[in-house]
Design a protein around this motif. Structure first.
Motif, PDB file in Angstrom:
ATOM      1  N   MET A   1       8.105 -19.282  14.483  1.00  0.00           N
ATOM      2  CA  MET A   1       9.112 -18.620  14.999  1.00  0.00           C
ATOM      3  C   MET A   1       9.528 -18.958  16.205  1.00  0.00           C
ATOM      4  O   MET A   1      10.518 -18.394  16.868  1.00  0.00           O
ATOM      5  N   GLY A   2       9.151 -19.927  16.899  1.00  0.00           N
ATOM      6  CA  GLY A   2       9.494 -20.410  18.197  1.00  0.00           C
ATOM      7  C   GLY A   2      10.958 -20.920  18.256  1.00  0.00           C
ATOM      8  O   GLY A   2      11.656 -20.431  19.103  1.00  0.00           O
ATOM      9  N   HIS A   3      11.339 -21.800  17.156  1.00  0.00           N
ATOM     10  CA  HIS A   3      12.933 -22.168  17.232  1.00  0.00           C
ATOM     11  C   HIS A   3      13.629 -21.105  17.038  1.00  0.00           C
ATOM     12  O   HIS A   3      14.581 -21.166  17.920  1.00  0.00           O
ATOM     13  N   GLU A   4      13.496 -19.953  16.292  1.00  0.00           N
ATOM     14  CA  GLU A   4      14.285 -18.882  16.183  1.00  0.00           C
ATOM     15  C   GLU A   4      14.339 -18.107  17.515  1.00  0.00           C
ATOM     16  O   GLU A   4      15.456 -17.761  17.880  1.00  0.00           O
TER      17      GLU A   4
ATOM     18  N   GLU B   1      13.985 -19.392  20.382  1.00  0.00           N
ATOM     19  CA  GLU B   1      14.869 -20.170  21.577  1.00  0.00           C
ATOM     20  C   GLU B   1      16.106 -20.093  21.192  1.00  0.00           C
ATOM     21  O   GLU B   1      17.022 -19.878  21.982  1.00  0.00           O
ATOM     22  N   GLU B   2      16.623 -20.023  19.931  1.00  0.00           N
ATOM     23  CA  GLU B   2      18.063 -19.789  19.425  1.00  0.00           C
ATOM     24  C   GLU B   2      18.543 -18.503  19.661  1.00  0.00           C
ATOM     25  O   GLU B   2      19.734 -18.502  20.215  1.00  0.00           O
TER      26      GLU B   2
ATOM     27  N   ARG C   1      19.133 -11.385  12.288  1.00  0.00           N
ATOM     28  CA  ARG C   1      19.615 -12.731  12.128  1.00  0.00           C
ATOM     29  C   ARG C   1      19.532 -12.960  10.483  1.00  0.00           C
ATOM     30  O   ARG C   1      18.691 -12.892   9.964  1.00  0.00           O
ATOM     31  N   THR C   2      20.807 -13.334   9.985  1.00  0.00           N
ATOM     32  CA  THR C   2      20.879 -13.813   8.786  1.00  0.00           C
ATOM     33  C   THR C   2      21.984 -14.595   8.642  1.00  0.00           C
ATOM     34  O   THR C   2      22.335 -15.478   9.404  1.00  0.00           O
TER      35      THR C   2
END
Length: 192
Positions: free
Chosen positions: A1-4, A6-7, A114-115
């Motif tokens: 979930m880190g990437h999500e 950050e985004e 987010r989708t």
């Protein structure tokens, strides 16, 4: 979930903090949906496709009016039966992409969902505007262990049910998350 996460920082206000984040259960979101969809496609096209393949391999013969063997009907049956398989392949790709992009966040200010399939989409609901929070656990959710379910958020503009007589899908929901009752309790603390 880190990437999500950050985004996600790109759309957060300066004074906004992430309190909770959730990812849908992959087994429920992807595998179970594709299994059921595949079963339906197989049910409708399996017999026809088998018939066409048996014709192509010569197990079943198609004869014309003169009693001569013809391959064209077997080819046509196989092609027509293969078209739904193409749609199923597209469904597999779309569902996989949709799962990768699905991510749910609760901040100190709002609920963010987010989708997306083609692009990444965000929709949010200010926490102060949430007037109801419901938990929905259907039959397919009960098949997944740990149990999964959906948390549905309603406000004046997008109620949990669009009409008292009909159960239309809600505009804001954390779909197919693990342990929905525990998540519900956590979220109620932040929303009230």
């Amino acid at each position: 979930m880190g990437h999500e996460l950050e985004e996600l920082k790109r759309i957060l206000d300066d004074d906004e903090e992430v309190i909770e984040s959730y990812k849908p259960n992959k087994k429920r979101f992807v595998h179970l949906n594709l299994l059921l969809t595949g079963f339906i496609f197989l049910l409708f096209t399996g017999g026809l496709l088998t018939f066409g393949i048996l014709g192509l391999t010569g197990v079943i013969t198609f004869l014309n009016d003169n009693g001569e063997k013809e391959m064209f009907p077997a080819i046509m049956v196989t092609v027509v039966a293969s078209i739904p398989l193409l749609f199923y392949l597209i469904t597999i790709i779309g569902t996989t992409i949709k799962y990768r992009r699905a991510f749910y966040v609760v901040t100190n200010k709002r609920i963010i969902i987010r989708t997306g399939i083609i692009g990444v989409d965000y929709k949010s609901l200010d926490i102060k505007n949430v007037i109801s929070v419901d938990v929905r656990v259907d039959f397919l959710d009960k098949l997944v262990h740990p149990n999964t379910g959906s948390i549905v958020f309603g406000n004046a503009a997008a109620p949990v049910y669009a009409s008292p007589n009909h159960r239309y899908p809600a505009a804001y929901s954390f779909a197919h998350i693990d342990n929905p009752y525990e998540v519900y309790k956590k979220l109620k603390e932040h929303i009230n």
